[in-house]
Design a protein around this motif. Structure first.
Motif, PDB file in Angstrom:
ATOM      1  N   ALA A  78       0.817  -1.217   0.000  1.00 32.57           N
ATOM      2  CA  ALA A  78       0.000   0.000   0.000  1.00 32.57           C
ATOM      3  C   ALA A  78       0.851   1.268   0.000  1.00 32.57           C
ATOM      4  N   ALA A  79       1.934   1.287   0.771  1.00 35.24           N
ATOM      5  CA  ALA A  79       2.781   2.479   0.848  1.00 35.24           C
ATOM      6  C   ALA A  79       3.417   2.791  -0.505  1.00 35.24           C
ATOM      7  N   VAL A  80       3.916   1.784  -1.186  1.00 36.21           N
ATOM      8  CA  VAL A  80       4.520   1.973  -2.509  1.00 36.21           C
ATOM      9  C   VAL A  80       3.450   2.425  -3.494  1.00 36.21           C
ATOM     10  N   SER A  81       2.276   1.819  -3.411  1.00 39.46           N
ATOM     11  CA  SER A  81       1.170   2.192  -4.291  1.00 39.46           C
ATOM     12  C   SER A  81       0.773   3.646  -4.080  1.00 39.46           C
ATOM     13  N   LEU A  82       0.759   4.072  -2.819  1.00 36.62           N
ATOM     14  CA  LEU A  82       0.414   5.454  -2.510  1.00 36.62           C
ATOM     15  C   LEU A  82       1.444   6.414  -3.104  1.00 36.62           C
ATOM     16  N   LEU A  83       2.728   6.114  -2.909  1.00 40.79           N
ATOM     17  CA  LEU A  83       3.777   6.988  -3.459  1.00 40.79           C
ATOM     18  C   LEU A  83       3.724   7.045  -4.979  1.00 40.79           C
TER      19      LEU A  83
END
Length: 147
Positions: free
Chosen positions: A63-68
């Motif tokens: 999720a964090a990578v997707s958000l960035l």
């Protein structure tokens, strides 16, 4: 959820309502944290970024990578428009939005919450964060010669 339902959920009024912009600014700037700011900011663009970029990315990436990546793609869309208008490639928005995406992740990690403070204080903090990221993006773009 349809776009109309999403806009009503975020703004509290139906799509195209005369109070839509006022509600959008009031809710986003006065959000309890920087992540919530982005939940309210520009609901039309957010709807498409969420459904067409973030969710598909989240199916294959953390999720964090997707958000960035979603923040960067949003910045690249803004850069495309400004590059076409200026006739010169710019990566200012990609850097600026990436920095703001990082702030979202950091503030989520530390459970940053200003809900006990008044609206003016919350709005000031959110604007300061945006301004600080803007300053850093401008500095990085100048140093890296991305203009």
């Amino acid at each position: 959820m349809t776009l109309s339902e999403y806009v009503k959920k975020r703004n509290g009024v139906p799509f195209g309502h005369p109070s839509s912009l006022r509600n959008n600014l009031y809710r986003s700037l006065g959000a309890k944290n920087f992540s919530a700011f982005w939940n309210f900011w520009n609901p039309v663009f957010s709807y498409y970024l969420g459904t067409k970029i973030f969710r598909p990315l989240k199916m294959v990436l953390p999720a964090a990578v997707s958000l960035l990546l979603t923040f960067m793609i949003c910045g690249l869309v803004h850069d495309l428009v400004t590059s076409l208008v200026r006739g010169k490639i710019s990566l200012f928005f990609a850097v600026w939005f990436l920095l703001m995406g990082l702030v979202v992740l950091v503030t989520k990690k530390f459970h940053y919450d200003l809900s006990l403070h008044n609206w003016v204080f919350r709005a000031s903090v959110n604007i300061i964060i945006i301004g600080f990221c803007f300053f850093l993006a401008h500095s990085l773009n100048t140093i890296l010669n991305f203009y």
